[in-house]
Design an enzyme around this catalytic site. Structure first.
Site, PDB file in Angstrom:
ATOM      1  N   PRO A 108      -6.636 -43.606 -22.192  1.00 21.10           N
ATOM      2  CG  PRO A 108      -7.934 -44.354 -20.280  1.00 21.10           C
ATOM      3  CD  PRO A 108      -7.152 -43.236 -20.958  1.00 21.10           C
ATOM      4  CD  GLU A 109      -6.887 -44.553 -28.823  1.00 25.24           C
ATOM      5  OE1 GLU A 109      -7.920 -44.719 -29.155  1.00 25.24           O
ATOM      6  OE2 GLU A 109      -6.066 -43.633 -29.141  1.00 25.24           O
TER       7      GLU A 109
END
Ligand SMILES: [Zn+2]
Length: 280
Positions: free
Chosen positions: A2-3
C-alpha cells in the site's frame, strides 16, 4: 504494497470505527517475525488502554492510546502508549464482530469494548507490529511528511543533493511515504525530468514539485476515501487505480498533454516514466 494514500485512507477509516474503544484483551500469534516488540509485551501492555486516535505516519498506521480507567470517551487523558502497524505487502486491519469466523493468517486480535475485534491479518508476514513507549519518544517516522510540508522545508530537503530528483523523492529519510507512482506522477505534473540532479533544481521548480506532489496525493486520498467501506483493508487498493495515471505505466502511449510517447527508463533500479517533451 500500500502506498501513502491507501494507508491514509485505511488510517482514517480505522479512526472513524475504533476511536474511543477500550482494548479489553489482546491475542498474538506465535510467528515472531511479525513483531518488532515481543508479543508478550504487547499482550501485557495493550489491554486497558483506550484508542484516542488512529493516524498515518509515513506508511505506518499509529494508534495513540491512553490509560482508560474511565469508560467515557469524553474524558481527556494523556497519550501513554503507541501501537504501530506497518502493513508490509499483504497486511490488513479488519474491524469485525467477535463472533465472525477468524480469517486465515490472523496474527493479532484486539478485543474491543464494543464487542468487536480489531484483527491483523497478513498472509505473507511482511507486516510489522510494535509498541512505542513515552521514554522512547513518540513516533514521527524517519523523514518529513509530504503533505503539509512548508515551501522552505521542502526546498531545504534537496539543497546540495547530488542524486536524481526521482531518487531523492523516494528516499524515505527525506520524505516518508512517497512511492514510485506518486514520484513519477508528481514529476510529470511539475514538468521536471526524473534524472535532473535534485540540488540543481530552481526554487520555482521545487515549489511546483511540492505543489504537484501534494495535489497528486490528495487526489488519490480523495478517490480512495469512497472505495473503502465497512471492510478496512489494504488490498482495497483497486479504488486507487481511479487516479488517472498520466505517465506511470503508460510507456509508449501518447502523453495526455502533447501526444509524445511516454518513455520508461530505469533509475536507481526503479521503472521511471516521463514525457520527454513536457518534462525538462
Ligand atoms: Zn508531453
Amino acid at each position: 504494497m500500500p502506498e501513502l494514500p491507501e494507508v491514509e485512507t485505511i488510517a482514517r477509516g480505522l479512526h472513524a470505527r475504533v476511536k474511543g474503544e477500550r482494548i479489553e484483551r489482546a491475542w498474538f500469534g506465535s510467528k515472531p517475525e511479525s513483531f518488532l516488540t515481543p508479543a508478550a509485551d504487547m499482550a501485557a501492555l495493550l489491554p486497558g488502554r483506550r484508542i484516542d486516535r488512529v493516524s498515518r505516519v509515513g506508511k505506518h498506521i499509529v494508534f495513540d492510546l491512553s490509560e482508560a480507567e474511565a469508560k467515557h470517551t469524553s474524558e481527556a487523558t494523556a497519550l501513554s502508549l503507541q501501537w504501530i502497524v506497518h502493513l508490509g505487502m499483504t497486511g490488513r486491519l479488519l474491524v469485525a464482530e467477535s463472533g465472525l469466523k477468524m480469517p486465515a493468517h490472523a496474527h493479532a486480535v484486539l478485543g474491543l469494548s464494543s464487542g468487536r475485534e480489531l484483527r491483523f491479518v497478513d498472509a505473507r508476514r511482511f507486516g510489522r507490529l510494535a509498541l512505542r513507549k513515552p521514554e522512547q519518544g513518540w513516533f514521527r517516522g524517519p523523514g518529513a511528511e509530504p503533505l503539509g510540508i512548508s515551501q522552505d522545508a521542502f526546498r531545504a530537503l534537496f539543497a546540495g543533493r547530488r542524486t536524481p530528483i526521482k531518487s531523492a523523492l523516494l528516499n524515505q529519510k527525506l520524505l516518508h511515504g512517497v512511492g514510485n507512482i506518486y514520484a513519477d506522477e508528481s514529476l510529470f505534473r511539475a514538468g521536471i525530468r526524473p534524472r535532473r540532479m535534485a540540488g540543481r533544481l530552481s526554487r520555482a521548480e521545487l515549489d511546483r514539485l511540492r505543489q504537484a506532489l501534494g495535489s497528486v496525493l490528495e487526489e488519490a486520498i480523495h478517490l480512495g476515501g469512497s472505495s473503502v467501506s465497512d471492510y478496512v483493508n489494504a488490498d482495497g487498493a483497486r479504488g486507487f487505480f481511479q487516479l488517472e495515471h498520466r505517465v506511470y505505466r503508460r510507456t509508449g502511449e501518447p502523453c495526455l498533454v502533447c501526444g509524445t510517447p511516454v518513455r520508461r527508463i530505469l533509475l536507481g533500479g526503479r521503472g521511471t516514466h516521463f514525457c520527454p517533451r513536457c518534462q525538462s
